[in-house]
Design a protein around this motif. Sequence first.
Motif, mmCIF file in Angstrom:
data_model
loop_
_atom_site.group_PDB
_atom_site.id
_atom_site.type_symbol
_atom_site.label_atom_id
_atom_site.label_comp_id
_atom_site.label_asym_id
_atom_site.label_seq_id
_atom_site.Cartn_x
_atom_site.Cartn_y
_atom_site.Cartn_z
ATOM 1 N N GLY A 39 0.825 -1.203 0.000
ATOM 2 C CA GLY A 39 0.000 0.000 0.000
ATOM 3 C C GLY A 39 0.857 1.250 0.000
ATOM 4 N N SER A 40 1.929 1.192 0.770
ATOM 5 C CA SER A 40 2.831 2.331 0.852
ATOM 6 C C SER A 40 3.525 2.578 -0.484
ATOM 7 C CB SER A 40 3.853 2.066 1.959
ATOM 8 O OG SER A 40 4.696 3.151 2.124
ATOM 9 N N ILE A 41 3.944 1.487 -1.121
ATOM 10 C CA ILE A 41 4.604 1.595 -2.424
ATOM 11 C C ILE A 41 3.631 2.169 -3.468
ATOM 12 C CG2 ILE A 41 5.597 0.237 -4.323
ATOM 13 C CD1 ILE A 41 6.766 -1.632 -2.172
ATOM 14 N N TRP A 42 2.371 1.797 -3.356
ATOM 15 C CA TRP A 42 1.356 2.338 -4.266
ATOM 16 C C TRP A 42 1.049 3.803 -3.919
ATOM 17 C CZ3 TRP A 42 -3.584 4.181 -3.076
ATOM 18 C CH2 TRP A 42 -4.424 4.420 -4.175
ATOM 19 N N GLY A 43 1.052 4.113 -2.639
ATOM 20 C CA GLY A 43 0.676 5.447 -2.182
ATOM 21 C C GLY A 43 1.624 6.535 -2.631
ATOM 22 N N THR A 101 0.786 7.554 -6.301
ATOM 23 C CA THR A 101 -0.597 7.963 -6.540
ATOM 24 C C THR A 101 -1.068 9.049 -5.574
ATOM 25 O OG1 THR A 101 -1.041 5.834 -5.551
ATOM 26 C CG2 THR A 101 -1.719 6.118 -7.806
ATOM 27 N N TRP A 102 -0.832 8.871 -4.300
ATOM 28 C CA TRP A 102 -1.256 9.895 -3.336
ATOM 29 C C TRP A 102 -0.247 11.032 -3.242
ATOM 30 C CZ3 TRP A 102 -2.453 6.230 1.375
ATOM 31 C CH2 TRP A 102 -3.674 5.581 1.156
ATOM 32 N N GLY A 103 1.023 10.653 -3.433
ATOM 33 C CA GLY A 103 2.074 11.637 -3.244
ATOM 34 C C GLY A 103 2.731 11.526 -1.889
ATOM 35 N N THR A 104 2.446 10.445 -1.167
ATOM 36 C CA THR A 104 3.092 10.242 0.130
ATOM 37 C C THR A 104 3.183 8.745 0.430
ATOM 38 O OG1 THR A 104 3.030 10.799 2.487
ATOM 39 C CG2 THR A 104 0.917 10.460 1.430
ATOM 40 N N TRP A 105 4.262 8.358 1.122
ATOM 41 C CA TRP A 105 4.413 6.950 1.513
ATOM 42 C C TRP A 105 3.432 6.621 2.628
ATOM 43 C CZ3 TRP A 105 7.539 4.089 -1.499
ATOM 44 C CH2 TRP A 105 8.621 4.701 -2.123
ATOM 45 N N TRP A 106 3.209 7.626 3.480
ATOM 46 C CA TRP A 106 2.453 7.349 4.698
ATOM 47 C C TRP A 106 1.712 8.576 5.177
ATOM 48 C CZ3 TRP A 106 1.403 2.782 6.664
ATOM 49 C CH2 TRP A 106 0.774 2.733 7.906
ATOM 50 N N THR A 107 0.554 8.378 5.775
ATOM 51 C CA THR A 107 -0.161 9.454 6.449
ATOM 52 C C THR A 107 -0.981 8.806 7.552
ATOM 53 O OG1 THR A 107 -1.629 11.344 6.138
ATOM 54 C CG2 THR A 107 -2.175 9.366 4.887
ATOM 55 N N TRP A 108 -1.223 9.556 8.625
ATOM 56 C CA TRP A 108 -1.958 8.940 9.750
ATOM 57 C C TRP A 108 -3.457 9.135 9.591
ATOM 58 C CZ3 TRP A 108 0.329 5.469 12.622
ATOM 59 C CH2 TRP A 108 1.704 5.533 12.825
ATOM 60 N N ASP A 109 -4.036 8.592 8.538
ATOM 61 C CA ASP A 109 -5.494 8.632 8.468
ATOM 62 C C ASP A 109 -6.049 7.390 9.168
ATOM 63 O OD1 ASP A 109 -5.421 6.498 6.700
ATOM 64 O OD2 ASP A 109 -6.661 7.442 5.177
ATOM 65 N N TRP A 114 6.117 1.923 -13.429
ATOM 66 C CA TRP A 114 6.408 0.489 -13.448
ATOM 67 C C TRP A 114 7.382 0.094 -12.344
ATOM 68 C CZ3 TRP A 114 3.728 -3.309 -15.160
ATOM 69 C CH2 TRP A 114 2.932 -3.167 -16.292
ATOM 70 N N SER A 115 8.317 1.010 -12.020
ATOM 71 C CA SER A 115 9.298 0.654 -10.993
ATOM 72 C C SER A 115 8.616 0.366 -9.661
ATOM 73 C CB SER A 115 10.319 1.778 -10.844
ATOM 74 O OG SER A 115 9.660 2.999 -10.604
ATOM 75 N N PHE A 116 7.533 1.093 -9.386
ATOM 76 C CA PHE A 116 6.805 0.844 -8.136
ATOM 77 C C PHE A 116 6.073 -0.496 -8.184
ATOM 78 C CE2 PHE A 116 7.588 5.331 -7.901
ATOM 79 C CZ PHE A 116 7.727 5.590 -6.549
ATOM 80 N N VAL A 117 5.533 -0.805 -9.366
ATOM 81 C CA VAL A 117 4.843 -2.095 -9.528
ATOM 82 C C VAL A 117 5.838 -3.236 -9.313
ATOM 83 C CG1 VAL A 117 3.526 -3.547 -11.121
ATOM 84 C CG2 VAL A 117 3.225 -1.071 -11.167
ATOM 85 N N ILE A 118 7.015 -3.101 -9.926
ATOM 86 C CA ILE A 118 8.036 -4.144 -9.803
ATOM 87 C C ILE A 118 8.496 -4.261 -8.357
ATOM 88 C CG2 ILE A 118 10.402 -4.764 -10.464
ATOM 89 C CD1 ILE A 118 9.677 -3.336 -13.213
ATOM 90 N N ALA A 119 8.669 -3.116 -7.694
ATOM 91 C CA ALA A 119 9.094 -3.132 -6.292
ATOM 92 C C ALA A 119 8.072 -3.873 -5.430
ATOM 93 C CB ALA A 119 9.268 -1.706 -5.789
#
Lengths: 215, 64, 146
Positions: free
Chosen positions: A91-95, A98-106, B5-10
């Motif tokens: 989730g963090s890697i996706w965030g 897409t969100w612009g942050t690794w983490w937030t305290w929501d 893609w780098s994030f997907v791979i990670a």
Amino acid sequence: MRRLLGGATLAGLVAGLVMAFGIAPREATQGNVQRIMYLHVPSVWVAYLAFGVVLVASVVYLVRRDDRADRLAHASAEVGVLFTGLTIATGSIWGKPTWGTWWTWDARLTSVSILFVMYLGYLLLRGMVEDRERGARFAAVLGIVAAFNIPLVHFSVIWWRTLHQPPSLMKPGPGAMPGIIVAALLVNFAAFTLLYVYFVTRRTVVLGLEAEAEA
Amino acid sequence: MADNWSFVIAAYGLAVVVLAMYWRFLVRRERELDDAGVVRQQLRQAPGVSGHAQTEPGSRSPLP
Amino acid sequence: MNQKRKLIVGGIVIAGALTYMIYAGVTQSAVYFVTPAELRAAPVPGKAYRLGGMVVPGSLKWEPRSLDLSFTLSDGTATVPVRHKGTPPDLFGEGRGAVLEGSWTADGYFKATLIMAKHSEEYKAPHDQSEAGYRELLKTLRGEGR
């Protein structure tokens, strides 16, 4: 039997990957980074399932004092922690993009962290109490109490304002997802469920052997 | 829209590594305990053969 | 004994982490962000806020050279002018949800230090052109569920 389960799991995971990367389309808004969802959402499903099993097995242990139920709870909690960690990491890697942050305290991210740390504590507690039977009893109580977190995590996105989006799959009314994305998700749900069963059965066997070795 | 893609791979790479490591841990631990169990059983069945404590490879708890 | 000490230290770390997260949860996540209407009702200059809403279509101005970004954030009732310096995340855009960290300035605009894009729960195949409803997104932004 175990061979069969292992083979089915592997086949399921491969099918899941094919669905996630080959069949499912590039999502229009997010682009290809959305494909992380096929990993993230099934992972959290396994975590819910695993902690649900911990709850049931803990109740069974307290009622029947059957060591097998205790070992099942232990194994399931361990696998659940593994998949909760995976959920948070993916989730963090996706965030980040897409969100612009690794983490937030929501509320969603906070509640899932609490879930993770609580079951980590559960595993630690199992090692802390020297008397095995007493440890199992404490763990069973904690395994029941901690389960209250599961609905909290799931409904946090509906009950509070969050950065995390609400669930798409269980949304009533017209679908929030095209059928093909739902299909890809379902295949991965099935594969991850098999993986869960495979891991838990193997871990339970190992825990049984450990108990035998100690006896 | 960047695809990242780098994030997907990670993400997928991390999952593969973590799950494979856990699987390997289960397989190894089970083999280790199985071996120890066999050794214990042999010792129980034939106590005369090995009168003194043996440290077999893979034996988790050498006899006292 | 050493093993036990390790476990006790681990236990303390976990209890501490739990306490912190529950504290952070109660103070930060219960009201994760305020809406433009809520900010407008009682704006305090210099105070740090998290502000959530929709980027009003047509309001977005982006200067790639100076990284100056300005737009209007709306919750359907009130609007707040926002300024920011930096590159926004991929998902940020007009007609989309955003959560901003920053502060209200005495000059009457919101100075954002961090822009986070709020994703809707809608997923679309490339050929599926139906836009997610504006009203629907506003609802999820307010956390009203459905």
